[in-house]
Design a protein around this motif. Structure first.
Motif, short mmCIF file in Angstrom:
data_model
loop_
_atom_site.label_atom_id
_atom_site.label_comp_id
_atom_site.label_asym_id
_atom_site.label_seq_id
_atom_site.Cartn_x
_atom_site.Cartn_y
_atom_site.Cartn_z
N MET A 97 6.04 -6.02 -3.89
CA MET A 97 4.76 -6.20 -3.00
C MET A 97 4.14 -7.48 -4.03
O MET A 97 3.56 -8.31 -3.57
CB MET A 97 4.02 -5.03 -3.36
CG MET A 97 2.63 -5.23 -2.95
SD MET A 97 2.43 -5.68 -1.25
CE MET A 97 2.26 -4.13 -0.28
N LYS A 98 4.70 -7.45 -5.44
CA LYS A 98 4.24 -8.40 -6.23
C LYS A 98 4.73 -9.87 -5.59
O LYS A 98 3.90 -10.94 -5.63
CB LYS A 98 4.57 -8.31 -7.49
CG LYS A 98 4.22 -9.24 -8.58
CD LYS A 98 4.55 -9.06 -9.97
CE LYS A 98 4.16 -7.52 -10.68
NZ LYS A 98 4.69 -7.46 -11.92
N THR A 101 2.80 -10.97 -2.32
CA THR A 101 1.55 -11.38 -2.49
C THR A 101 1.67 -12.73 -3.12
O THR A 101 0.66 -13.68 -2.71
CB THR A 101 0.79 -10.43 -3.22
OG1 THR A 101 1.46 -10.01 -4.30
CG2 THR A 101 0.52 -9.14 -2.56
N MET A 115 -8.00 -12.14 -2.00
CA MET A 115 -7.18 -11.03 -1.85
C MET A 115 -7.16 -10.15 -3.16
O MET A 115 -7.25 -10.75 -4.27
CB MET A 115 -5.65 -11.52 -1.92
CG MET A 115 -4.90 -10.51 -1.82
SD MET A 115 -3.15 -11.00 -1.55
CE MET A 115 -2.73 -12.26 -2.87
N THR A 116 -7.48 -8.99 -2.85
CA THR A 116 -7.57 -8.14 -4.24
C THR A 116 -6.30 -7.08 -3.91
O THR A 116 -5.94 -6.46 -2.87
CB THR A 116 -8.73 -7.12 -3.86
OG1 THR A 116 -10.05 -7.99 -4.19
CG2 THR A 116 -8.82 -6.16 -5.16
N VAL A 117 -5.58 -7.07 -4.97
CA VAL A 117 -4.39 -5.99 -4.91
C VAL A 117 -4.52 -5.00 -6.13
O VAL A 117 -4.63 -5.27 -7.36
CB VAL A 117 -3.07 -6.74 -5.43
CG1 VAL A 117 -1.75 -6.01 -5.19
CG2 VAL A 117 -2.88 -8.04 -4.47
N HIS A 118 -4.02 -3.75 -5.61
CA HIS A 118 -4.27 -2.48 -6.42
C HIS A 118 -2.94 -1.85 -6.08
O HIS A 118 -2.59 -1.27 -5.29
CB HIS A 118 -5.31 -1.53 -6.16
CG HIS A 118 -6.51 -2.05 -6.52
ND1 HIS A 118 -7.31 -2.40 -7.69
CD2 HIS A 118 -7.78 -2.57 -5.62
CE1 HIS A 118 -8.49 -2.82 -7.54
NE2 HIS A 118 -8.69 -3.13 -6.24
N ALA A 119 -1.86 -2.32 -7.15
CA ALA A 119 -0.47 -1.86 -7.00
C ALA A 119 -0.09 -1.31 -8.09
O ALA A 119 -0.19 -1.65 -9.23
CB ALA A 119 0.57 -2.78 -6.63
N ASP A 153 -7.83 -6.53 1.15
CA ASP A 153 -7.35 -5.60 0.21
C ASP A 153 -6.12 -5.08 0.30
O ASP A 153 -5.96 -4.69 1.41
CB ASP A 153 -8.58 -4.48 0.11
CG ASP A 153 -9.98 -5.03 -0.17
OD1 ASP A 153 -10.02 -5.93 -0.90
OD2 ASP A 153 -10.79 -4.61 0.48
N VAL A 154 -5.33 -5.31 -0.84
CA VAL A 154 -3.89 -4.56 -0.74
C VAL A 154 -3.78 -3.48 -1.66
O VAL A 154 -4.15 -3.47 -3.04
CB VAL A 154 -2.91 -5.63 -0.54
CG1 VAL A 154 -1.42 -5.11 -0.84
CG2 VAL A 154 -3.22 -6.82 0.11
N SER A 155 -3.10 -2.49 -1.21
CA SER A 155 -2.94 -1.35 -2.19
C SER A 155 -1.47 -0.51 -2.09
O SER A 155 -1.06 -0.61 -0.76
CB SER A 155 -4.19 -0.24 -2.22
OG SER A 155 -4.07 0.67 -0.96
#
Length: 241
Positions: A97-98, A101, A115-119, A153-155
């Motif tokens: 995912m990293k 993105t 873009m907001t990423v919470h992984a 938003d990506v999680s």
């Protein structure tokens, strides 16, 4: 390896495929012809390097687009014949995912989509790397196509033996009567002629997710954006065997 079987076939809408394939081919042909006309072999002259570089860049983008269309059609053919294969391996989905993105950061910036990423870190399971890249790429591309100039938003998080991927845009959303068909072949969230593509991306995503013994569903309201939620077992091979 795992293969999707028992999938119904249907005739390919030739008009859709023909139009979408011709568009990049026509653009590519015109770019090459215009560049060639400006090359004078007798006088040993050619356009400035900057102009040639632009032609090469534009042509490269059309080749990438054309390749993507052909790949989608090939995947649909494999699905219809029950030959969409999977090669499962141990994969750190957090790292994937990293990477994805990062690859799309410029595309999101160009589309003016913060873009907001919470992984979560170190989510490791057995997945097909190439197919999972397809899933994320298609969901990202879908957001860019239908929700430009809106945040995304990506999680990614783990829940016991499952992992959940959520891609949420804040665009135009999808009406309730369209949501039931959004994962079908040749369906688009918006029928606008300004939206390019074969309408195969989400269909292919669903087939790949199901090939991992997972599920995907949509939550959306008109004017409120769309949220695509993917649930995958950390080891889908156990469920497939």
């Amino acid at each position: 390896d795992y293969k999707v079987t028992g999938v119904q076939t249907c005739a390919l809408p030739i008009s859709i495929a023909s139009h979408e394939l011709k568009t990049p081919l026509t653009t590519l042909s015109l770019q090459i012809q215009m560049a060639k006309q400006k090359v004078d072999l007798k006088n040993d002259t050619a356009p400035p390097p900057a102009k040639l570089a632009k032609v090469f860049d534009d042509s490269g983008r059309q080749v990438v687009r054309l390749t993507g269309l052909v790949d989608d059609l090939m995947d649909v053919a494999r699905i219809q014949s029950g030959k969409l294969s999977f090669t499962f391996e141990e994969l750190n989905l957090s790292e994937l995912m990293k990477d994805m993105t990062g690859r799309f950061s410029q595309d999101f910036a160009k589309a003016k989509m913060p873009m907001t990423v919470h992984a979560e870190e170190n989510i490791v399971g057995r997945f097909d790397r190439v197919r999972m890249e397809q899933v994320i790429e298609n969901l990202f591309s879908n957001a860019i196509k239908y929700a430009p100039e809106k945040p995304i938003d990506v999680s990614l998080k783990k829940d016991k033996t499952f992992v959940k991927i959520v891609i949420e845009d804040h665009g135009q959303g999808i009406s309730q009567d369209r949501q039931g068909q959004i994962f079908d072949k040749f369906e688009r969230a918006n029928a606008s002629s300004n939206i390019s593509g074969l309408g195969l991306g989400l269909y292919i995503v669903k087939q790949i997710v199901q090939g991992h013994s997972g599920s995907i569903h949509l939550e959306s309201l008109p004017g409120k954006g769309s949220k695509f939620i993917v649930d995958l077992p950390l080891d889908g091979t156990k469920l497939n065997c």
